[in-house]
Design an enzyme around this catalytic site. Sequence first.
Site, PDB file in Angstrom:
ATOM      1  N   ARG A  50      15.721  21.831   2.045  1.00 39.14           N
ATOM      2  CA  ARG A  50      15.882  20.404   1.735  1.00 39.14           C
ATOM      3  C   ARG A  50      15.329  19.555   2.883  1.00 39.14           C
ATOM      4  O   ARG A  50      14.962  18.402   2.720  1.00 39.14           O
ATOM      5  CB  ARG A  50      17.357  20.061   1.464  1.00 39.14           C
ATOM      6  CG  ARG A  50      17.571  18.640   1.039  1.00 39.14           C
ATOM      7  CD  ARG A  50      18.904  18.302   0.362  1.00 39.14           C
ATOM      8  NE  ARG A  50      19.999  19.194   0.637  1.00 39.14           N
ATOM      9  CZ  ARG A  50      20.690  19.254   1.778  1.00 39.14           C
ATOM     10  NH1 ARG A  50      20.389  18.431   2.774  1.00 39.14           N
ATOM     11  NH2 ARG A  50      21.675  20.109   1.930  1.00 39.14           N
ATOM     12  N   TYR A 103       6.321  -3.198 -10.055  1.00 42.78           N
ATOM     13  CA  TYR A 103       6.705  -2.020 -10.814  1.00 42.78           C
ATOM     14  C   TYR A 103       8.167  -2.168 -11.243  1.00 42.78           C
ATOM     15  O   TYR A 103       9.046  -2.433 -10.420  1.00 42.78           O
ATOM     16  CB  TYR A 103       6.514  -0.745  -9.974  1.00 42.78           C
ATOM     17  CG  TYR A 103       6.912   0.449 -10.767  1.00 42.78           C
ATOM     18  CD1 TYR A 103       6.111   0.876 -11.824  1.00 42.78           C
ATOM     19  CD2 TYR A 103       8.108   1.099 -10.546  1.00 42.78           C
ATOM     20  CE1 TYR A 103       6.499   1.932 -12.622  1.00 42.78           C
ATOM     21  CE2 TYR A 103       8.502   2.162 -11.331  1.00 42.78           C
ATOM     22  CZ  TYR A 103       7.690   2.571 -12.363  1.00 42.78           C
ATOM     23  OH  TYR A 103       8.086   3.602 -13.158  1.00 42.78           O
ATOM     24  N   ASP A 188       3.791  -1.088  -1.742  1.00 40.45           N
ATOM     25  CA  ASP A 188       3.579  -0.063  -2.763  1.00 40.45           C
ATOM     26  C   ASP A 188       2.081  -0.057  -3.061  1.00 40.45           C
ATOM     27  O   ASP A 188       1.553  -0.985  -3.660  1.00 40.45           O
ATOM     28  CB  ASP A 188       4.408  -0.408  -4.008  1.00 40.45           C
ATOM     29  CG  ASP A 188       4.269   0.637  -5.125  1.00 40.45           C
ATOM     30  OD1 ASP A 188       3.244   1.347  -5.158  1.00 40.45           O
ATOM     31  OD2 ASP A 188       5.186   0.716  -5.965  1.00 40.45           O
ATOM     32  N   LYS A 213       0.603   9.037 -10.070  1.00 41.23           N
ATOM     33  CA  LYS A 213      -0.518   8.301 -10.656  1.00 41.23           C
ATOM     34  C   LYS A 213      -1.845   8.818 -10.116  1.00 41.23           C
ATOM     35  O   LYS A 213      -2.197   9.948 -10.372  1.00 41.23           O
ATOM     36  CB  LYS A 213      -0.312   6.800 -10.413  1.00 41.23           C
ATOM     37  CG  LYS A 213       1.129   6.311 -10.703  1.00 41.23           C
ATOM     38  CD  LYS A 213       1.524   6.433 -12.150  1.00 41.23           C
ATOM     39  CE  LYS A 213       3.013   6.203 -12.423  1.00 41.23           C
ATOM     40  NZ  LYS A 213       3.593   5.006 -11.876  1.00 41.23           N
TER      41      LYS A 213
HETATM   42  C1  PLP Z   1       4.809   4.584 -11.533  1.00 39.55           C
HETATM   43  C2  PLP Z   1       4.991   3.668 -10.413  1.00 39.55           C
HETATM   44  C3  PLP Z   1       6.094   3.773  -9.573  1.00 39.55           C
HETATM   45  C4  PLP Z   1       7.195   4.768  -9.804  1.00 39.55           C
HETATM   46  O1  PLP Z   1       6.777   6.074  -9.559  1.00 39.55           O
HETATM   47  P1  PLP Z   1       7.405   7.369 -10.241  1.00 39.55           P
HETATM   48  O2  PLP Z   1       6.584   8.459  -9.668  1.00 39.55           O
HETATM   49  O3  PLP Z   1       7.281   7.196 -11.722  1.00 39.55           O
HETATM   50  O4  PLP Z   1       8.841   7.435  -9.829  1.00 39.55           O
HETATM   51  C5  PLP Z   1       6.180   2.905  -8.506  1.00 39.55           C
HETATM   52  N1  PLP Z   1       5.255   1.955  -8.275  1.00 39.55           N
HETATM   53  C6  PLP Z   1       4.183   1.814  -9.061  1.00 39.55           C
HETATM   54  C7  PLP Z   1       3.192   0.735  -8.775  1.00 39.55           C
HETATM   55  C8  PLP Z   1       4.003   2.653 -10.159  1.00 39.55           C
HETATM   56  O5  PLP Z   1       2.948   2.496 -10.951  1.00 39.55           O
END
Ligand code: PLP
Length: 389
Positions: A50, A103, A188, A213
Site C-alpha cells: 500500500r 470536472y 487538473d 483519459k
Molecule cells: C475524468 C476526469 C477526472 C476524474 O478522473 P477519474 O479517473 O474518472 O477518477 C478528473 N478531471 C478531469 C478533467 C476528467 O476528465
Amino acid sequence: MTHEWAPETVVVETGRPTRTNDASLNHPITLTSTFIGTAEATPGTYGYARTGNPTWDPFEEALATLEGAALPGLVFASGLAAITAALDLVAPGGTVVVPRHAYLGALDGAAQSAAAGRFDLVPVDVADTEAVLTALETARAEKAGLDDGTGNSVLLWLESPTNPMLEVADLPVLLARAKEFGVLSVVDNTFATPLLQKPLSFGADVVVHSATKYIAGHSDVVLGAALTSREDLRAKLHGYRTIRGGIAGPFEVWLGLRGLRTMALRVERAQENAGVLARRLSEVPGIEVRYPGLPGDPGHARAAAQMNGFGAIVCLVLPDAVQAEKLTGLVELWTPATSLGGVESLIERRRRHATEPHSVPEGLVRLSVGIEHVDDLWADLEQALRAVL
Ligand SMILES: *Cc1c(COP(=O)(O)O)cnc(C)c1O
C-alpha cells in the site's frame, strides 16, 4: 546524456529497466502484498504494497519527467482519488477557490466536503482573472491564521480548458499571483496533458491527472496521478494515499505506462482531427462551436500563448436538450458515452448529469475526438446533424 529529450521521446523511453544482459524491455507486473525486510535497521523502499510497488515507479517517473516535476509522481487509483488527496491539502476550515465549471466529480466531491464543514468553497469564473484574484485575496485575508506554513489556508483549484465549457484561465498570471499571495495552487491538467501544457512551469504547486483519459488512452483502465516539486506537499499526498488506502492495482498502472508510450502520437492525431472538425462545424448554421483552437473563440489568444496546441475536446451547443439528445442517438461511429481521451471518439450531452451546473447550456454536446480518420468522423456527425437541425 546531456541532451534533453523531447516529450515524444520521453513517453517512449522513460521508465525502462536498466540495460543489462537479458533484462526485459518492459518492467514486470509485481504482484505482491508485502516485501521481505531482512534488517530492521534498514527497511526496504516499499515494505508493504500500500506504501509502494515497483510497478508504480516507472509510471511515476515518466509522468514527473513529462510535467517537469523535480520529484517522482504519485499514482492513484483514479483521477478522483488524486483530486481528493490534493483537496485535502487545504487547512481545516480553509477556503478552496474552484472553477464554476470543472470536472463534475471534483466539484461534487468538493461540495460534499464543504457541506460537511471541511472547508469553504468559492466558485469563480476562471476566465475572469480579476474575479479569481479578488476571491483569492479575500480568502487569504479571512483565513491567514489557519496556515500551517505550507500556504494551505487557501487553495486555488484550476482547470484549463475547463470541462465542459472550455474556458481558458490565464495560468501564468493566476499561478504567479497565487505564489505571491502564499496560497496553494492545484491544476487538473487532464484535458491538456503535459504535452500541451505544463502548469508546474507556471508556478503551480500540484498537478493532478485523470490518467484514465489521454495518458492511458484506450478507455480500458481508471487511474490517476499527482505531481509536485515540493517535498512538503509530496509527503502529505503520499501520506494521504498510504493511509486512506485507495491505491492503484499494479496491472492498471502497467496498462497506464503501456498506454503512455503512444500518447504523443495519439494526442497529435486527435487534436489535428479536433481542429478540422471544429472548423467544419463552425460553418454549420444553427449551432455554436466552442474550441480554443478557433480564432474567434474567447479562449483562443490565451490558449495560443500558454499551450502547445488546443487539445481534442470540442463542444457544440444545439438549440435545446431534445436536439442534443437526438444527435447523440443518431451517430453511428461516434460512441454515446461519458469520458474522454481514448482512441475512439465519444459524444455526450453534459446536462444529462443532474449535478452539471445550470450555466452549462441544456443543448451542449461534448465531443472527445479520437484518432479515427477525420473524414469518417465528419461524415457521421454531418449525417446526424442534418437529421436533427
Ligand atoms: C475524468 C476526469 C477526472 C476524474 O478522473 P477519474 O479517473 O474518472 O477518477 C478528473 N478531471 C478531469 C478533467 C476528467 O476528465
